[in-house]
Write an enzyme that holds these catalytic residues in place. Structure first.
Site, short mmCIF file in Angstrom:
data_model
loop_
_atom_site.label_atom_id
_atom_site.label_comp_id
_atom_site.label_asym_id
_atom_site.label_seq_id
_atom_site.Cartn_x
_atom_site.Cartn_y
_atom_site.Cartn_z
N GLU A 317 0.87 -1.20 0.00
CA GLU A 317 0.00 0.00 0.00
C GLU A 317 0.90 1.23 0.00
O GLU A 317 0.74 2.14 0.81
CB GLU A 317 -0.91 -0.03 1.24
CG GLU A 317 -1.73 -1.31 1.33
CD GLU A 317 -2.59 -1.40 2.59
OE1 GLU A 317 -2.04 -1.14 3.68
OE2 GLU A 317 -3.79 -1.69 2.47
N CYS A 413 -10.50 0.47 8.10
CA CYS A 413 -9.81 1.74 8.34
C CYS A 413 -10.47 2.90 7.60
O CYS A 413 -10.66 3.96 8.18
CB CYS A 413 -8.32 1.64 8.06
SG CYS A 413 -7.88 1.37 6.36
#
Lengths: 650, 650
Positions: A317, A413
């Site tokens: 990521e 998240c």
């Protein structure tokens, strides 16, 4: 560093956002996301992976039997929820919600250990193992979010039960980490505690919190590397041994002041940079500020999508390298753009330069709110700039690029991050410096401030980002001398500012129009930011966008969707001088400006029916009307293709 | 099916390739690859991962102690080597090499079990476990290669020790697999035994081999699925549970006759298709032939790179979906293109249509020989059409795309596959049908054939693919009536064929010019295939190539390299009507036609120095001379950027 340039953001309770654009999203966050998340924290969502968050707290508190379940960072789900709850209570009193929150806080606090420690993973699995894997086990990360949650809830309600518990935890942590030989010389693998400790420091005014975060930041990446030593000592598996970024995944490959290029996990990076900016400001650390500027510049000038997306690779990521901005295999996590806004706001509080607010605006109107469906129930982690449904299904490199927003995530998240941002969105719009009020973002509503003890309120009317005008009406009991600093958006090349219907003189400094005068009640400022449709090209070093353009109007990036333009969007070309028209369509996905333009589409020739490669054949075009919609609204109708960067005839 | 259209390839011992192009590569394979590989098989290459291949055979034979090491399919390393040795001995007697080979064969045969079984992995690890994981453990795959090796070595030398051993093994396998209730209803996870058994069948003329391969092919993918049952029974982990292709990774998701689209692991696919074509021809199975045609058509018209590369995804080394041909994240394994040539040759033996030979030629001159460095010592698995060194280093999606060829591989499939192809290259060029000789590929040298008992030899002179002319001189004792069928390459739109300096009449059927007459000694055929530089575009459905073109001359695809054209090749545009010149450069990487053209390069403007996105700015161009080199020669100089598909002004 010149602390004369510092400004402070206006507190949320002084801001009453009322416009059509943001208020609607704030309400979605308040009425949908927060209640839904509470159900999720308690594993009451059918069909969704359980969170185990509240259950873990109950087990840790001895209120029930069981094992720790879920991700090691599951405690942070509660923390992000209570933070969003806090913000929402600041502008919408809600006794029912407060009661639920108090009940949750009781459970959380019951889990706290006598020494102050409060991380359910280690409470349940054995306190002897705590602090043995700072690199990957998220203890300090969870604490960071708990601090943010506790501060927000305290500021909203004045209730200090959670805050006191967290202060006790932090005080304990302060005995564990630090430069002394007896302490651990570690720092978090996933940053966030840095910016959180600054929030605590501002409330408690206790220097030890500032010293602790400064220690975390200065120690990070120093040789011998804590994470490496820790990994050897406790035999922790290192996931990134063979990656090109290695410890830079955690922004820990070298001391932070030596880092010049944004690297590694994008969310961690921008959380760290936000903390670095905080510490630079609070400690007048010029070197640290230099690092922040350098990283800001690299990130926003070489590694950011036109939507404000950052972190182009799913692998880790993470950031990759300068100008590597693939549109289809992209990551551009919603949370990373939110973190970019955190960083921007902190830089803005150090120096009032419009570049920070420009990027904040870019991310907010595009790559962040694209993360949520218009009904507030579905979310994107990944915000692609080009989507082909068949590729998302059959190309392993694009399986993470979803064609539809998802209901909720095991690792939740992005939705709570959106909730805490949207419920506090007003606080990103304004800062104060002495007698100057900065307007960084334009949103309708009322705000109030004091200048030399005189109270002034502003009534801001605008249909930004759709309409060009922003009207500010002043309300005050007595005349007051103060200064407006109005950001001239970087996309705007033609604007007008009038005071009481008259053109005025003003100076532009670092992208802000400064208007300093004695103001009286009922004075009016009228701003007009001309918003023609703009054709934007990428820097010539962005390989993916060569020969293509994007379309914007004001801060809003547009896209083409299959629903309006048919499939095979790669065959669409803009003409060399395209004509655009635009119109506000109140019925379109809650209301938006929609664009139309002429365009071309590559014609299928006979040879295309059975030849894969064609000799001596030129492409031919058909005329085609194109309909452009705001990027953030994509994927709210039938799933299909979407593109932002469109080919254009030279 | 019309068996009147069947033709047979000319045996290698009737072909003496002598031209500058292929003979050089044959010699590289003979003098470099084969000896190097023998060292590798014996773990004598410094710095390379050991193969353990011969060691495993010795352990299995009881000649030394130890454990099985290396991949489960390590036996096939020997098999591919002995096959290449066989082919090379057919055109280059070499007693030393034959002695080494005989010694190796002695070791291999010593490992054979009393029942005929000969797979070192299971001999060493326990024969009770054999046939418990056909899906992933490569037993039948290794046997397939052993058959091919044994047949080639027997045909080259007349020595039958290895052949007899393998026949015994196959006879044993025939007692294990088949339709009877007492037998296993399985088939190989990695195909190749299918085409190998046909080779054995042709030598031994024993129908049971044909029946066995027919069984393997017909049983494949039938429900209930053998692999699924086997997996459950032996608790074998299934690697592709979450992939979109699942059992189609092995081309076993459905019966082969129902497969219409090339799917799964590309090498396995083309090996299977080759076997299917063999069986279709040998058994006159129209339905099976239909499946072959359908898969051929899908693969070559929707899933093949312009270089003849197939299998666009690294994930599963697999096909993805129609028109998905990324140039930069590509796989396009050398072995897959070699397998495509195997398949093409078999289709060509069923029906004499030039499409098969055209693709064979495309793969051979481009995506196959690009797999080897010009000195025969380094190899590519992956043959990209676009390379940026920084991306190969820092983009996880392109880490498999190497900028330089590698010395040898732990999983050594491509180098030996290249060796066995190159050492037998002549056998792909010609087939015979009754009194017709087909010339599918054009290479210089001598061949001989019999027509109605009369022996004729042909002396072929050409500098193909660089020069346009091919001259065939006939040598014969007495006049003979027979027919030439000369392939008119699909890239050629202007050609001339003369016999004894005179234009002649001929008919074109399925891409071949048929010339039937009474020939006499010293007759001459002169062929001229005009080879202008061609600008090629991809089908409009290939998203990656939209707005771009490739450059070819004859069968050769060209590319731009950084060494000649500087970096940032994404900024290069061809003009709308580019002018090309070409020249044979004898000193360029062993001699090749190199092209030059005018071109444009996108100019760096001031705004590109510090802006990532630029409003209202057009791209501007500088003139630039471009130098194009044959694609297969790329990466033989300084490592750098390379592209095949170049942007072009409309």
């Amino acid at each position: 560093m010149n602390s004369n340039t510092f400004s402070k953001h206006l507190q949320i309770n002084r801001i009453n956002v009322k416009d059509n654009f943001w208020k609607k999203m704030m309400e979605l966050a308040r009425t949908h996301v927060i209640p839904y998340q509470w159900e999720a924290l308690n594993d009451r969502i059918e069909g969704a992976e359980p969170s185990y968050c509240m259950q873990n707290f109950k087990i840790a508190a001895g209120m029930m039997e069981g094992e720790f379940k879920g991700f090691v960072f599951q405690d942070s789900d509660f923390a992000k929820w209570i933070e969003a709850v806090g913000y929402s209570l600041m502008w919408n009193k809600d006794e029912g919600l407060e009661k639920i929150a108090d009940g949750a806080i009781d459970i959380v606090c019951a889990a706290q250990q006598p020494d102050g420690y409060l991380d359910t993973y280690y409470i349940i699995n054995g306190l002897d193992k705590r602090w043995t894997n700072l690199r990957d086990n998220h203890e300090l990360y969870c604490l960071g979010h708990l601090i943010e949650g506790a501060v927000a809830y305290y500021e909203a309600t004045g209730k200090d039960k959670l805050l006191n518990a967290i202060v006790k935890y932090v005080d304990y942590v302060d005995t564990i980490f630090g430069p002394e030989d007896s302490k651990l010389h570690g720092y978090p693998g996933h940053e966030v505690i840095e910016l959180a400790l600054i929030k605590l420091y501002k409330i408690k005014k206790d220097k030890k919190y500032l010293n602790l975060v400064k220690y975390f930041i200065d120690e990070r990446g120093k040789s011998p590397l804590y994470f490496e030593e820790e990994g050897k000592k406790y035999n922790n598996k290192f996931w990134w041994e063979d990656s090109y970024f290695k410890y830079q995944y955690y922004q820990a490959g070298k001391p932070v002041k030596e880092q010049e290029v944004a690297e590694g996990h994008a969310v961690r990076a921008v959380y760290l940079y936000s903390g670095m900016a905080d510490v630079a400001r609070e400690t007048n650390d010029d070197e640290l500020l230099e690092a922040c500027k350098c990283l800001w510049s690299n990130m926003t000038k070489k590694q950011m999508y036109i939507t404000g997306g950052i972190g182009s690779s799913q692998y880790g990521e993470a950031f990759t390298y300068d100008y590597d901005l693939p549109n289809d295999t992209i990551y551009a996590e919603t949370c990373a753009s939110i973190g970019l806004v955190f960083f921007a706001r902190r830089m803005l509080e150090i120096e009032s330069k419009s570049q920070y607010a420009d990027i904040m605006e870019k991310a907010l109107y595009n790559g962040i709110i694209s993360g949520m469906s218009i009904d507030g129930t579905k979310f994107f982690y990944v915000n692609p700039l080009e989507v082909v449904p068949e590729a998302s299904e059959k190309d392993h490199l694009r399986e993470h690029v979803k064609v539809e927003r998802q209901k909720w995530f095991g690792c939740a998240c992005c939705p709570p991050n959106l909730a805490r941002l949207l419920t506090s969105i007003g606080s990103y719009a304004y800062t104060l410096r002495d007698n100057t009020i900065f307007m960084h973002l334009y949103m309708g509503g009322e705000i109030s401030a004091n200048f030399s003890g005189k109270s002034v309120s502003f009534d801001i009317k605008t249909n930004y980002p759709w309409e060009e005008s922003i009207d500010i009406n002043l309300n005050m009991k007595e005349e007051a001398g103060f200064e407006f600093a109005l950001r001239i958006p970087e996309w705007c090349r033609n604007y007008e500012i009038k005071v009481n219907e008259e053109k005025i003189n003003f100076s532009i400094i670092d992208g802000y129009a400064y208007i300093n005068r004695k103001w009286k009640d009922a004075d009016k400022i009228n701003i007009l930011f001309k918003m023609p449709v703009e054709i934007v090209r990428a820097n010539i070093n962005v390989r993916e966008d060569m020969g293509k353009v994007a379309v914007m109007r004001g801060p809003v990036v547009y896209c083409l969707e299959e629903e309006d333009n048919g499939p095979d969007l790669h065959r669409v070309y803009l003409k060399s001088n395209p004509k655009f028209t635009y119109e506000y369509d109140k019925d379109f996905l809650g209301g938006a400006i929609v664009l139309e333009s002429d365009g071309l589409v590559v014609k299928e020739q006979d040879c295309d029916k059975d030849k894969l490669y064609v000799y001596d054949s030129k492409i031919e075009f058909n005329e085609k009307k194109l309909k452009w919609i705001p990027y953030y609204l994509w994927a709210n109708r039938t799933p299909g293709e979407m593109i932002v960067w469109v080919r254009k005839c030279i």
